[in-house]
Scaffold this motif. Structure first.
Motif, PDB file in Angstrom:
ATOM      1  N   LYS A 104     -13.484 -25.939  19.449  1.00 39.69           N
ATOM      2  CA  LYS A 104     -13.837 -24.693  20.127  1.00 39.69           C
ATOM      3  C   LYS A 104     -15.054 -24.978  21.011  1.00 39.69           C
ATOM      4  CE  LYS A 104     -12.392 -21.074  19.805  1.00 39.69           C
ATOM      5  NZ  LYS A 104     -11.390 -20.334  20.639  1.00 39.69           N
ATOM      6  N   VAL A 105     -14.869 -24.850  22.315  1.00 39.26           N
ATOM      7  CA  VAL A 105     -15.930 -25.132  23.281  1.00 39.26           C
ATOM      8  C   VAL A 105     -16.433 -23.814  23.852  1.00 39.26           C
ATOM      9  CG1 VAL A 105     -16.531 -26.307  25.444  1.00 39.26           C
ATOM     10  CG2 VAL A 105     -14.878 -27.351  23.863  1.00 39.26           C
ATOM     11  N   ALA A 106     -17.740 -23.694  23.979  1.00 37.31           N
ATOM     12  CA  ALA A 106     -18.358 -22.529  24.610  1.00 37.31           C
ATOM     13  C   ALA A 106     -18.954 -22.958  25.944  1.00 37.31           C
ATOM     14  CB  ALA A 106     -19.442 -21.939  23.723  1.00 37.31           C
ATOM     15  N   ILE A 107     -18.673 -22.175  26.980  1.00 33.57           N
ATOM     16  CA  ILE A 107     -19.225 -22.430  28.317  1.00 33.57           C
ATOM     17  C   ILE A 107     -20.256 -21.349  28.603  1.00 33.57           C
ATOM     18  CG2 ILE A 107     -18.722 -22.580  30.784  1.00 33.57           C
ATOM     19  CD1 ILE A 107     -15.811 -23.282  29.995  1.00 33.57           C
ATOM     20  N   PHE A 108     -21.459 -21.762  28.942  1.00 34.12           N
ATOM     21  CA  PHE A 108     -22.520 -20.821  29.304  1.00 34.12           C
ATOM     22  C   PHE A 108     -22.858 -21.047  30.773  1.00 34.12           C
ATOM     23  CE2 PHE A 108     -26.372 -18.565  29.650  1.00 34.12           C
ATOM     24  CZ  PHE A 108     -26.535 -17.743  28.543  1.00 34.12           C
ATOM     25  N   GLY A 109     -22.567 -20.043  31.625  1.00 34.21           N
ATOM     26  CA  GLY A 109     -22.770 -20.203  33.057  1.00 34.21           C
ATOM     27  C   GLY A 109     -23.834 -19.277  33.605  1.00 34.21           C
ATOM     28  N   ASP A 110     -24.194 -19.495  34.861  1.00 36.34           N
ATOM     29  CA  ASP A 110     -25.122 -18.598  35.538  1.00 36.34           C
ATOM     30  C   ASP A 110     -24.329 -17.422  36.095  1.00 36.34           C
ATOM     31  OD1 ASP A 110     -27.430 -17.581  36.627  1.00 36.34           O
ATOM     32  OD2 ASP A 110     -27.470 -18.933  38.346  1.00 36.34           O
ATOM     33  N   TYR A 111     -25.052 -16.357  36.508  1.00 35.11           N
ATOM     34  CA  TYR A 111     -24.378 -15.144  36.974  1.00 35.11           C
ATOM     35  C   TYR A 111     -24.181 -15.111  38.484  1.00 35.11           C
ATOM     36  CZ  TYR A 111     -29.426 -14.206  36.698  1.00 35.11           C
ATOM     37  OH  TYR A 111     -30.795 -14.321  36.747  1.00 35.11           O
ATOM     38  N   ASP A 112     -24.448 -16.220  39.178  1.00 31.47           N
ATOM     39  CA  ASP A 112     -24.209 -16.226  40.623  1.00 31.47           C
ATOM     40  C   ASP A 112     -22.882 -16.912  40.936  1.00 31.47           C
ATOM     41  OD1 ASP A 112     -24.696 -18.920  40.289  1.00 31.47           O
ATOM     42  OD2 ASP A 112     -26.435 -18.999  41.615  1.00 31.47           O
ATOM     43  N   VAL A 113     -22.588 -17.098  42.231  1.00 25.67           N
ATOM     44  CA  VAL A 113     -21.292 -17.657  42.625  1.00 25.67           C
ATOM     45  C   VAL A 113     -21.144 -19.093  42.147  1.00 25.67           C
ATOM     46  CG1 VAL A 113     -19.728 -18.082  44.557  1.00 25.67           C
ATOM     47  CG2 VAL A 113     -21.320 -16.168  44.666  1.00 25.67           C
ATOM     48  N   ASP A 114     -22.210 -19.877  42.258  1.00 29.27           N
ATOM     49  CA  ASP A 114     -22.143 -21.262  41.810  1.00 29.27           C
ATOM     50  C   ASP A 114     -21.864 -21.314  40.312  1.00 29.27           C
ATOM     51  OD1 ASP A 114     -22.237 -24.019  42.014  1.00 29.27           O
ATOM     52  OD2 ASP A 114     -24.436 -24.138  41.940  1.00 29.27           O
ATOM     53  N   GLY A 115     -22.514 -20.436  39.548  1.00 30.07           N
ATOM     54  CA  GLY A 115     -22.267 -20.391  38.110  1.00 30.07           C
ATOM     55  C   GLY A 115     -20.861 -19.940  37.786  1.00 30.07           C
ATOM     56  N   ALA A 116     -20.365 -18.934  38.517  1.00 32.34           N
ATOM     57  CA  ALA A 116     -19.011 -18.419  38.254  1.00 32.34           C
ATOM     58  C   ALA A 116     -17.952 -19.470  38.571  1.00 32.34           C
ATOM     59  CB  ALA A 116     -18.773 -17.155  39.085  1.00 32.34           C
ATOM     60  N   THR A 117     -18.073 -20.126  39.713  1.00 33.12           N
ATOM     61  CA  THR A 117     -17.080 -21.144  40.081  1.00 33.12           C
ATOM     62  C   THR A 117     -17.171 -22.352  39.149  1.00 33.12           C
ATOM     63  OG1 THR A 117     -18.645 -21.945  41.773  1.00 33.12           O
ATOM     64  CG2 THR A 117     -16.885 -20.470  42.507  1.00 33.12           C
ATOM     65  N   SER A 118     -18.398 -22.705  38.727  1.00 34.45           N
ATOM     66  CA  SER A 118     -18.563 -23.824  37.789  1.00 34.45           C
ATOM     67  C   SER A 118     -17.888 -23.521  36.461  1.00 34.45           C
ATOM     68  CB  SER A 118     -20.059 -24.099  37.557  1.00 34.45           C
ATOM     69  OG  SER A 118     -20.711 -24.505  38.736  1.00 34.45           O
ATOM     70  N   ALA A 119     -18.142 -22.317  35.938  1.00 31.71           N
ATOM     71  CA  ALA A 119     -17.545 -21.933  34.656  1.00 31.71           C
ATOM     72  C   ALA A 119     -16.030 -21.847  34.758  1.00 31.71           C
ATOM     73  CB  ALA A 119     -18.131 -20.591  34.197  1.00 31.71           C
ATOM     74  N   ALA A 120     -15.533 -21.306  35.885  1.00 31.68           N
ATOM     75  CA  ALA A 120     -14.081 -21.181  36.061  1.00 31.68           C
ATOM     76  C   ALA A 120     -13.416 -22.546  36.155  1.00 31.68           C
ATOM     77  CB  ALA A 120     -13.783 -20.354  37.312  1.00 31.68           C
ATOM     78  N   LEU A 121     -14.044 -23.474  36.870  1.00 24.90           N
ATOM     79  CA  LEU A 121     -13.467 -24.817  37.020  1.00 24.90           C
ATOM     80  C   LEU A 121     -13.415 -25.532  35.675  1.00 24.90           C
ATOM     81  CD1 LEU A 121     -12.422 -27.109  38.801  1.00 24.90           C
ATOM     82  CD2 LEU A 121     -14.801 -27.742  39.282  1.00 24.90           C
ATOM     83  N   LEU A 122     -14.495 -25.463  34.922  1.00 32.05           N
ATOM     84  CA  LEU A 122     -14.522 -26.128  33.616  1.00 32.05           C
ATOM     85  C   LEU A 122     -13.542 -25.473  32.651  1.00 32.05           C
ATOM     86  CD1 LEU A 122     -15.694 -28.180  31.646  1.00 32.05           C
ATOM     87  CD2 LEU A 122     -17.603 -26.601  31.223  1.00 32.05           C
ATOM     88  N   ALA A 123     -13.484 -24.135  32.649  1.00 30.24           N
ATOM     89  CA  ALA A 123     -12.557 -23.432  31.750  1.00 30.24           C
ATOM     90  C   ALA A 123     -11.109 -23.764  32.090  1.00 30.24           C
ATOM     91  CB  ALA A 123     -12.797 -21.924  31.845  1.00 30.24           C
ATOM     92  N   TRP A 124     -10.796 -23.814  33.394  1.00 31.22           N
ATOM     93  CA  TRP A 124      -9.438 -24.171  33.814  1.00 31.22           C
ATOM     94  C   TRP A 124      -9.063 -25.549  33.275  1.00 31.22           C
ATOM     95  CZ3 TRP A 124      -8.575 -28.466  36.979  1.00 31.22           C
ATOM     96  CH2 TRP A 124      -7.256 -28.649  37.396  1.00 31.22           C
ATOM     97  N   HIS A 125      -9.983 -26.498  33.356  1.00 27.92           N
ATOM     98  CA  HIS A 125      -9.692 -27.853  32.895  1.00 27.92           C
ATOM     99  C   HIS A 125      -9.491 -27.890  31.380  1.00 27.92           C
ATOM    100  CE1 HIS A 125     -10.457 -32.084  31.806  1.00 27.92           C
ATOM    101  NE2 HIS A 125      -9.981 -32.365  33.010  1.00 27.92           N
ATOM    102  N   LEU A 126     -10.371 -27.211  30.650  1.00 26.42           N
ATOM    103  CA  LEU A 126     -10.253 -27.216  29.196  1.00 26.42           C
ATOM    104  C   LEU A 126      -8.970 -26.532  28.741  1.00 26.42           C
ATOM    105  CD1 LEU A 126     -13.962 -26.474  28.196  1.00 26.42           C
ATOM    106  CD2 LEU A 126     -12.771 -28.669  28.125  1.00 26.42           C
ATOM    107  N   ARG A 127      -8.570 -25.457  29.434  1.00 28.17           N
ATOM    108  CA  ARG A 127      -7.292 -24.816  29.117  1.00 28.17           C
ATOM    109  C   ARG A 127      -6.138 -25.767  29.356  1.00 28.17           C
ATOM    110  NH1 ARG A 127      -7.731 -18.645  31.683  1.00 28.17           N
ATOM    111  NH2 ARG A 127      -9.276 -17.841  30.199  1.00 28.17           N
ATOM    112  N   HIS A 128      -6.232 -26.545  30.436  1.00 23.87           N
ATOM    113  CA  HIS A 128      -5.191 -27.530  30.730  1.00 23.87           C
ATOM    114  C   HIS A 128      -5.095 -28.559  29.601  1.00 23.87           C
ATOM    115  CE1 HIS A 128      -2.555 -29.337  33.862  1.00 23.87           C
ATOM    116  NE2 HIS A 128      -2.773 -30.431  33.161  1.00 23.87           N
TER     117      HIS A 128
END
Length: 613
Positions: A104-128
């Motif tokens: 179980k991995v937890a991703i903690f991101g920032d609340y700006d665009v860079d944080g949102a895209t970073s969290a989304a990219l990492l989450a997409w990969h982990l889901r894959h």
């Protein structure tokens, strides 16, 4: 001391078109000196390029042998071995372990665009990889920037054994120590500046840490996440993890995220960043990603997206969730697989963005009045610090940016809470390192918290420390600000007439793009063109038309100029001939392409014989 008679005179560069002082108090300069002009000529001859494009390339210091790679930046050529980044190998192995073991991995991101895209990219990969990661984006008001102890404890209680922070974590020493005490492994993927004290974690991937020699400090966090996932893919490949049932994910197919986060975070568009954005824009034009397509639709972006669309149309909408709404809306949109739900989230972000605009305008007007009173008629003050109770903490960064643009000096806007604590943001000008000054203010006990980049910083302080903070910034930065503002110059890439301003010319110049921070958009001059139409449109913009001596007309727009020096000059000089400086953009409406001139400055021509007609 009088120089000897044989001394050679010092050559002072001539003002472009003779404009020593424009209506916005700028000195116009030719971007190319004699050596640059010779370089442009050599580029024309070697590579058979149009002269204006060659001037743009030479003006950005592109070596003659590097021209083909600059015009077609490729990730394959520019991406180094990820392991050149300090502790990247440890990070890749730990994330690969989590994938292999189904943790179980937890991703903690920032609340700006860079944080949102970073969290989304990492989450997409982990889901894959077959995982179902937890994602936590902190509330800007109640949690503030970066990991906090309560959130870390909550993620641990939900069973997370690996915590990955993206676009934050470098300065979060105590919250990440709590994660370790709770038994979690911690990997930090961040790009913010840092001091000598670093958190005790399994891997701290930050190319701006003092012991990193990778040369990737210009990457936004989302670009760094992509580099990390390249290393993770390689590690899992070596372990035989990928199979026909679990194929290796195509990271280049996710460059939409990297382009959006890179541009929105104002990362310099040089090197690998340029390749990320250039290829990411191509991916976005395919409109094959549900979240990005919904975002483009709600922003009414009909034509192919360009870099400035990401910064001014798409980015603010993703940001709106973190500023005044639900912080995780941007990540949810970027991970959404249902087009109907994506359209709903995008519409909510659009609504929040409109609401943010109203809040921002009210705060901006108040901050501007305070700044004018502080600066006074003597144009004093090196740094503007405005603060008020009632300002929304989610818009202070935008207000600071407007103040910086209007007054040409670093600016802070701070929202004061009822408890006497203020949270704010600062924006700087080239040549003035705001992040360094803020970190020193934290060390000196003036600020409770603070950090950031050279060009942007965030602060938390007690209300009673405001005067001390103002005084400290004046002492620390006044000299740097004075030197940076000494000559207010506008660099011009070349002069054209209205008849030459065509979609074809815009396409030619765009070959040197994408443009943004670090790779400035070409600025062209229209010499002695008559302003035949000027009228207000939209939110403080001016719609314009200029006529050349041969009768050719070019349409123009001056954004956010009403009430500013530029707008006042345009409205006061209807019917007059003017030198006009600006950039080209292509307006696409109902299938037709029309080029327009985005005006950034104007000046009256000399009335002598040197006027170009």
């Amino acid at each position: 001391m009088t120089p000897p008679a044989t001394a050679l005179p010092i050559e002072v560069p001539q003002a472009f078109l003779g404009v020593a002082r424009s209506f916005t108090d700028k000195l116009w300069r030719d971007r190319l000196d004699g050596r640059g002009a010779a370089q442009a000529l050599a580029i024309v001859q070697r590579h058979r390029l149009p002269e204006l494009l060659a001037r743009v390339l030479a003006g950005r210091g592109i070596d003659i042998d590097a021209v083909p790679d600059f015009l077609d930046p490729t990730i394959r050529k520019l991406l180094p071995d990820p392991f050149t980044v300090t502790e990247m190998e440890a990070a890749a192995k730990r994330i690969a372990d989590a994938a292999a073991k189904g943790e179980k991995v937890a991703i903690f991101g920032d609340y700006d665009v860079d944080g949102a895209t970073s969290a989304a990219l990492l989450a997409w990969h982990l889901r894959h990889c077959g995982l179902d990661p937890l994602i936590h984006i902190p509330d800007r008001i109640f949690e503030g920037y970066g990991p906090n102890t309560e959130a870390v404890q909550s993620l641990a209680a939900k069973g997370a054994t690996l915590l990955v922070t993206v676009d934050c974590g470098t300065t979060s020493i105590e919250p990440l120590a709590e994660a370790k005490r709770l038994g979690m492994s911690v990997v930090v993927i961040d790009h913010h500046q840092c001091g000598l004290d670093l958190p005790e974690v399994d891997a701290l991937v930050n190319p701006n840490r003092p012991d990193d020699l990778s040369g990737l400090g210009h990457l936004a966090a989302v670009g760094l996440v992509l580099v990390t996932l390249v290393a993770v893919n390689r590690e899992l490949r070596q372990r035989g993890f990928w199979s026909s049932e679990m194929p290796e994910p195509d990271l280049l197919g996710m460059l939409h995220h990297v382009a959006l986060g890179t541009v929105a975070d104002v990362a310099p568009l040089i090197g690998l960043n340029r390749a990320f954005v250039a290829k990411g824009l191509i991916a976005m034009r395919r409109r094959d990603h549900i979240g990005h397509t919904a975002l483009m639709d709600v922003a009414r972006l009909n034509g192919p997206p360009e870099a400035w669309h990401l910064g001014f149309m798409l980015g603010p909408r993703v940001n709106a969730g973190g500023r005044i709404g639900r912080a995780d809306l941007g990540v949810r949109l970027l991970l959404e697989s249902d087009s109907v739900e994506a359209a709903r989230i995008a519409a909510e972000l659009d609504r929040l963005n409109n609401e943010r605009r109203v809040i921002e305008q009210a705060a901006e007007a108040q901050a501007e009045a305070e700044a004018l009173a502080s600066i006074g008629l003597e144009d004093k003050l090196g740094v503007i610090v405005t603060a008020s109770e009632g300002w929304h903490p989610g818009v202070v960064g935008l207000v600071a940016s407007r103040l910086k643009e209007k007054f040409s000096r670093p600016a802070f806007a701070i929202a004061l809470e009822p408890g006497g604590i203020g949270t704010g943001s600062g924006r700087s000008i080239a040549g003035v390192d705001l992040g360094k000054a803020v970190r020193q203010a934290v060390a000196d006990g003036i600020l409770l918290k603070g950090g950031g980049h050279a060009m942007a910083a965030g602060v938390t302080l007690r209300k009673e420390k405001l005067a001390e903070f103002r005084a400290y910034l004046e002492t620390a930065l006044a000299q740097d600000v004075a030197e940076a503002r000494h000559v207010n110059e506008l660099y011009i890439d070349g002069a054209v007439s209205a008849r030459a301003v065509t979609p074809e010319l815009a396409t030619t110049l765009n070959r040197a793009g994408p443009f943004g921070s670090g790779n400035p958009e070409p600025v062209l001059a229209l010499p002695a063109h008559q302003l035949v139409f000027a009228d207000e449109v939209g939110q403080a913009h001016l719609r314009l038309r200029f006529k050349a001596g041969d009768g050719a007309i070019v349409n123009g727009i001056a954004f956010r100029s009403v009430g500013q020096k530029l707008g006042n000059a345009l409205l006061a000089n209807r019917g007059q001939q003017m030198h006009v400086a600006g950039s080209l953009s292509v307006d696409r409406y109902q299938g037709a392409e029309r080029v327009q001139f985005r005006v950034v400055d104007v000046a009256l021509p000399d009335q002598g014989p040197s006027v170009i007609r």
